[in-house]
Design an enzyme around this catalytic site. Structure first.
Site, PDB file in Angstrom:
ATOM      1  N   HIS A  92       1.077  -1.083  -0.066  1.00  0.00           N
ATOM      2  CA  HIS A  92      -0.094   0.053  -0.165  1.00  0.00           C
ATOM      3  C   HIS A  92       1.312   1.614  -0.174  1.00  0.00           C
ATOM      4  O   HIS A  92       2.187   1.317   0.492  1.00  0.00           O
ATOM      5  CB  HIS A  92      -0.638   0.200   1.328  1.00  0.00           C
ATOM      6  N   ASP A 171     -15.222   2.256   7.131  1.00  0.00           N
ATOM      7  CA  ASP A 171     -14.569   2.915   6.794  1.00  0.00           C
ATOM      8  C   ASP A 171     -15.131   3.816   5.304  1.00  0.00           C
ATOM      9  O   ASP A 171     -14.860   5.441   5.669  1.00  0.00           O
ATOM     10  CB  ASP A 171     -13.003   2.254   6.319  1.00  0.00           C
ATOM     11  N   ARG A 178     -15.071  12.183   7.562  1.00  0.00           N
ATOM     12  CA  ARG A 178     -13.476  13.620   7.786  1.00  0.00           C
ATOM     13  C   ARG A 178     -13.437  14.206   7.355  1.00  0.00           C
ATOM     14  O   ARG A 178     -12.761  15.479   7.522  1.00  0.00           O
ATOM     15  CB  ARG A 178     -12.714  12.370   7.913  1.00  0.00           C
ATOM     16  N   SER A 193      -7.896   3.726   8.314  1.00  0.00           N
ATOM     17  CA  SER A 193      -8.535   3.784   7.169  1.00  0.00           C
ATOM     18  C   SER A 193      -8.452   2.863   6.869  1.00  0.00           C
ATOM     19  O   SER A 193      -8.321   1.792   5.439  1.00  0.00           O
ATOM     20  CB  SER A 193      -8.856   5.322   7.104  1.00  0.00           C
ATOM     21  N   LYS A 197      -8.999  -1.784   5.743  1.00  0.00           N
ATOM     22  CA  LYS A 197      -9.315  -2.319   4.179  1.00  0.00           C
ATOM     23  C   LYS A 197      -8.134  -3.469   4.116  1.00  0.00           C
ATOM     24  O   LYS A 197      -8.376  -4.008   2.727  1.00  0.00           O
ATOM     25  CB  LYS A 197      -9.529  -0.813   2.889  1.00  0.00           C
TER      26      LYS A 197
END
Length: 434
Positions: A92, A171, A178, A193, A197
């Site tokens: 990620h 999320d 947010r 967050s 995932k």
């Protein structure tokens, strides 16, 4: 408080908001309930906004953050690929400018018999989206079923696709909230967050590419280190082998910014070429992923012997794309040249990211379309000597009316001087994790 079916709720949202407002630690049961109740619509948007602000101001400790993440994972489906008969690893990135690493990294790691479930997103603002880039390949499809994802992972190894609606739905709701309540820039909420995932997608190992610099979400090394450490802790607490690399995003990555332009550059890397920094980071992340799943190999080899390219072609074909087709090109280009002899000492990542977005490569709202061929091609990178009149970069767009505004925004984004800059030792700044 009761639900519409009149079943009593075990907690009251106001009590939980007040507890965090007053700097108290939230109990596991409170966190589990408030995330679940928000997902069900029992906790109102304004109440969750108040709680998010309380967390923004007063934080969450490690145990609270881990529990918050788990609660978001439990709000939906958690995938499991244990029956594939091969290890799973994922990467990620926190987002940057010219960050096409996933495109080459996924087939590279998959070529070693590792399944890579890359659930990716679309670009928003100055950061590009992996799905937007891949959709510039004719026929390629981002939306595939979970069953098809499993088939591709079993047969091909790597898959890059959009996350299903049932993965961490809490999320998705909280992220949108947010965004409009000034609580995006909060490390526990950012970390939970991202990790909710990634944990939900069922990977066994995860490597985080946390960008640092003007083109990154985290502008300085200290805040990037804190975010990376928090995410590594969450992953480890959830039983996912997790490490992180802090990487340089003060300048664009590689020589292209934009969808089809970046795909073309990624294919060059898979063919054994490509910009030095893109190759370096791709190989560094691949080594982390392979080490995490106990595969003893040097991934640089697969970029040279054709295995990674074979894996790429199989991946693209499996999702309906044609790896032999030409990529879209913009209908208009504008070249910017050096106004003097000297060294290129500075290219501001944020400015080039915004410029690419304004040329049509990105979007201001999630529903906006993107131009596949729009973006910027860098002919020169920091540390190279240029002559007056030599091309520095080219702007690409289907709408030439965009050029003037983009050029104005790039006036201070690059610098040519008579003093040679210090060479960058590595695009990788630091490693975090066991």
């Amino acid at each position: 408080m009761t639900t519409p079916d009149h079943h009593p709720e075990p907690f009251d949202a106001v009590d939980i908001i007040a507890a965090k407002r007053d700097r108290h630690r939230l109990a596991d049961a409170q966190i589990d309930w408030v995330i679940d109740a928000y997902t069900r619509g029992v906790v109102a948007e304004e109440q969750m906004a108040a709680l998010a602000m309380a967390v923004y101001l007063n934080g969450l400790d490690r145990a609270e953050t881990a529990r918050w993440t788990t609660a978001m994972v439990n709000s939906g489906t958690r995938l499991n690929f244990d029956d594939l008969g091969k290890p799973t690893a994922d990467k990620h990135s926190t987002g940057g400018v010219g960050d096409k690493i996933t495109l080459a990294l996924t087939p590279l790691v998959a070529s070693y018999g590792v399944a890579v479930p890359q659930l990716s997103g679309r670009g928003l603002g100055h950061t590009g989206g992996t799905l937007d880039k891949l959709e510039s390949i004719p026929g390629w499809q981002a939306q595939i079923s979970t069953q098809r994802m499993r088939e591709i992972m079993r047969d091909v190894g790597g898959v890059v696709c959009a996350a299903g609606e049932d993965l961490a739905p809490a999320d998705r709701r909280l992220y949108a909230l947010r965004d409009v309540t000034g609580t995006v820039d909060c490390i526990p909420l950012i970390a939970s967050s991202v990790m909710s995932k990634k944990i939900a997608e069922g990977t066994g190992a995860l490597v985080l590419d946390v960008k640092v610099g003007s083109g990154a979400f985290m502008k300085d090394r200290e805040s990037a280190r804190l975010l990376a450490s928090t995410m590594v802790e969450i992953g480890q607490d959830a039983g996912v082998t997790t490490t992180a690399l802090l990487t340089d995003m003060f300048r664009p990555l590689g020589r292209t910014v934009g969808n089809a332009l970046e795909v073309r550059e990624a294919v060059e890397v898979l063919a054994g070429g490509g910009p030095e920094d893109v190759v370096e980071l791709t190989v560094a992340l691949a080594r982390e992923m392979l080490t995490a799943v106990r595969v003893d190999a040097d991934p640089a080899d697969a970029l040279c012997d054709g295995r990674a390219m074979d894996s790429w072609r199989a991946m693209v074909t499996a999702q309906g794309g044609d790896p032999d087709s030409g990529l879209p090109t913009a209908t208009h280009t504008h070249e910017v040249t050096a106004d003097r002899d000297g060294w290129l000492t500075h290219t501001d990542a944020l400015a080039f990211g915004v410029a690419s977005w304004r040329l049509g490569a990105g979007r201001a709202r999630k529903e906006d379309p993107v131009q596949a061929g729009a973006g910027i091609e860098l002919h020169t990178v920091v540390g190279e000597w240029v002559r007056a009149g030599q091309p520095l970069f080219s702007l690409h767009t289907d709408d030439p009316a965009r050029f003037d505004r983009v050029l104005a925004s790039l006036e201070d984004a690059w610098t040519v001087t008579g003093e040679e800059p210090e060479p960058r030792e590595s695009v990788v700044l630091e490693r975090i994790g066991d």
